[in-house]
Every structure is written in structure tokens, then in C-alpha cells.
Design an enzyme around this catalytic site. Structure first.
Site, PDB file in Angstrom:
ATOM      1  CG  HIS A  84     -19.837 -75.150  25.768  1.00 39.19           C
ATOM      2  ND1 HIS A  84     -18.928 -75.806  25.495  1.00 39.19           N
ATOM      3  CD2 HIS A  84     -21.032 -75.612  25.693  1.00 39.19           C
ATOM      4  CE1 HIS A  84     -19.682 -76.826  24.727  1.00 39.19           C
ATOM      5  NE2 HIS A  84     -20.786 -76.675  24.919  1.00 39.19           N
TER       6      HIS A  84
ATOM      7  CG  HIS B 272     -25.401 -73.653  21.469  1.00 42.62           C
ATOM      8  ND1 HIS B 272     -25.673 -74.488  20.523  1.00 42.62           N
ATOM      9  CD2 HIS B 272     -24.495 -74.611  22.189  1.00 42.62           C
ATOM     10  CE1 HIS B 272     -25.132 -75.533  20.691  1.00 42.62           C
ATOM     11  NE2 HIS B 272     -24.564 -75.504  21.717  1.00 42.62           N
TER      12      HIS B 272
ATOM     13  CE  LYS C 189     -22.412 -77.197  17.512  1.00 40.11           C
ATOM     14  NZ  LYS C 189     -22.050 -77.426  18.921  1.00 40.11           N
TER      15      LYS C 189
END
Length: 311
Positions: free
Chosen positions: A178, A194, A239
């Protein structure tokens, strides 16, 4: 409604927002700055990589694919890829990035080779000064065992234990996937993602299109900012706003989030910290004994928060 009444409501709303922000965690700020100085594998802006931040991105609703491009060029103008090959934690990180199914709901199949890659990555991370300092701190707080083998198993559980991201799905996700790789949900939502290395590699391979930076109206990001809030598409999925450290080593990010994760038992934790010249919130969400997500949310850069406080 009178203008006086509207003004009172505005004041109440604004003060409520400030009150919701956590107080600065001085202990963690001190620790993380020490870890920042220990991060010898960190890449230097203008030396190891150059950025082109370009325009401010507009609002996009989650799940919407209608996005205006405010950045004609890639975010990364150049990156010293030799360092990706010669710094062990970077090279071992990169071997892990292609091990995952992009879509949630699709079961992850972990091969023997992939288990070995995870083990080798953790071995490399644990040998760095940054993770050694994090381990030392966690042992002092009685949150980790001093035995390095047990600490490695703890890291593996937090970051690589597979779980179901949705109730009725299969074992389709883990904290590492993730945060460091990224996932899509329902075909129209981009979640996680990220990490700057993954961003650069996906941008280079033209799977990712940078759309512009996200920041407050007084903030203009510099090319040497260590945290950026970004808007982008990955395989065509938007995003609306994602944030990432830039230039940092994998061990620095992993150590930071592991410390925050283990210090708290709440499902969601926000720690306000100052690291180098940036003030940021570190957001960590847990999925039982594993990590669901973790990311930095930049509040101010170039020591602006220090100048404001002095005034």
C-alpha cells in the site's frame, strides 16, 4: 443571517480546525531529526536528483477521472540511478516493487523467491544506522525485543503480513504494498502510493503522469523540499492528492512509520513533528497488528513554521 453572525461562525470553524491539530511531539521530532542525520543513504536534491514541480494542481473528487494537467513535464528531471544499484536498501527495495497485484480484491500469490527478497530487504534495512537507532529507541520503550531476529519478525508482521483490504475479498494487500507500491480499488480509485522511488520508476516507464503539486496558497514548493503533496494518474487512475518523502532512503521511511505504529494502539494516529526544515503530520493507520497506511502530510517547509512562531 447577519454579517456579524457569519463572521462568528467563520471564527468558530477556524478555531475548531486549529484545535483539532495535534500538539508538536518534541520527543519524536528530536528522534526523527537524529535519524535524519543518520540517513547516509538519502539522496541530495540538485546533486542526485532534480525536480520540476511546475503548476498547482486543481481539485479532483476521489474516484473521478476528470483531471486537468498543470504539469506538462515529468516531476523528476533526473535521478542518479547508479545509486539505486549501488545502495543495497534501494536495490533490494526495487526488486520488491513488481511483486504485487495492482488491484485490490485480487489475491496476492507470494512465491518462495519473493519471500527471500523480503527477507533480504529487511536484512539490508536492519543493518543501516537509521533502523538501528529506531530499534534502540523501541527497545528502550519496551515495544520491541532487543534480539534482532525477533525485531525482524516484528517488521515482517507490520509491513509484509497479507490481509484482506475489504471484508469479503481474499488476502490482497499488505502495508508495504500500500505505502511503497500503490493499489487501485474498484478500477477508479488510486490508494496508497507514497514512495518517491516507485513514483520515479513508474513515471520513467510512462505508467504515471504527474499533474501538479498541492499546497496552501502561501506555499510554493522548492525543488529541495523533502516532502511534497502531489496529484498524478497511475495507469490512468487519478490520485487527487498524495504525499511522499522525496530523496529519503527506504529505511528512513520504514523506521519513522514503524516507530509511530508501535507507540500507539489507536486505529489511526497523527503525530505532528518537525524534521529538518519541514513541519508535517505523520499519519499512520493500523490493520490489526499490521500497517494499513502511512504517509507524511506537509504543513510547512523552508522553516516557515519557525519564522511564524518567532513572530
Amino acid at each position: 443571517m447577519t454579517s456579524r453572525m457569519i463572521w462568528i461562525l467563520v471564527v468558530l470553524c477556524c478555531t475548531g480546525l486549529d484545535a483539532a491539530r495535534p500538539a508538536l511531539n518534541q520527543e519524536l521530532s528530536t528522534l526523527f531529526n537524529e535519524m535524519w542525520r543518520l540517513d547516509t543513504n538519502r539522496m541530495s536534491p540538485g546533486v542526485d536528483y532534480t525536480l520540476s514541480v511546475q503548476g498547482r494542481a486543481g481539485f479532483v473528487a476521489q474516484g473521478s477521472q476528470a483531471v486537468t494537467d498543470h504539469a506538462a513535464l515529468p516531476l523528476f528531471t533526473s535521478v542518479n540511478e547508479t545509486k539505486f544499484q549501488t545502495i543495497t536498501t534501494f536495490s533490494r527495495l526495487i526488486t520488491l516493487l513488481d511483486n504485487y497485484e495492482r488491484s485490490t480484491g485480487v489475491a496476492e500469490q507470494v512465491t518462495t523467491e519473493e519471500l527471500l527478497e523480503i527477507s533480504q530487504f529487511l536484512d539490508a534495512v536492519m543493518q543501516t544506522p537509521v533502523m538501528k537507532r529506531a530499534h534502540q529507541y523501541l527497545v528502550s520503550k519496551r515495544l520491541s525485543n532487543s534480539d534482532v531476529r525477533q525485531f525482524k519478525e516484528q517488521l515482517k508482521l507490520i509491513w509484509f503480513q497479507l490481509y484482506r483490504r475489504q471484508r469479503n475479498s481474499r488476502l490482497d494487500s499488505c502495508g508495504f504494498e500500500h505505502v511503497f507500491v500503490g493499489e487501485t480499488r474498484s478500477g477508479n480509485e488510486l490508494i496508497g502510493f507514497h514512495n518517491w522511488v516507485q513514483f520515479y520508476l513508474q513515471e520513467k516507464n510512462r505508467h504515471l503522469d504527474y499533474k501538479g503539486f498541492k499546497a496552501g496558497h502561501r506555499d510554493l514548493p522548492d525543488q529541495d523540499d523533502h516532502v511534497l503533496n502531489l496529484q498524478f494518474t497511475w495507469h490512468g487512475v487519478v490520485k487527487p492528492v498524495g504525499s511522499a518523502f522525496i530523496g529519503t532512503s527506504p529505511e528512513f521511511e520504514m523506521a519513522l512509520y514503524t516507530v509511530v505504529f508501535l507507540l500507539n494502539t489507536d486505529r489511526s494516529t497523527i503525530e505532528l513533528v518537525n524534521i529538518d526544515q519541514c513541519q508535517m503530520e505523520l499519519v499512520v493507520v493500523r490493520h490489526g497488528r499490521s500497517l494499513e497506511t502511512a504517509y507524511p502530510k506537509l504543513l510547512s517547509s523552508n522553516s516557515r513554521h519557525v519564522r511564524q512562531h518567532s513572530h
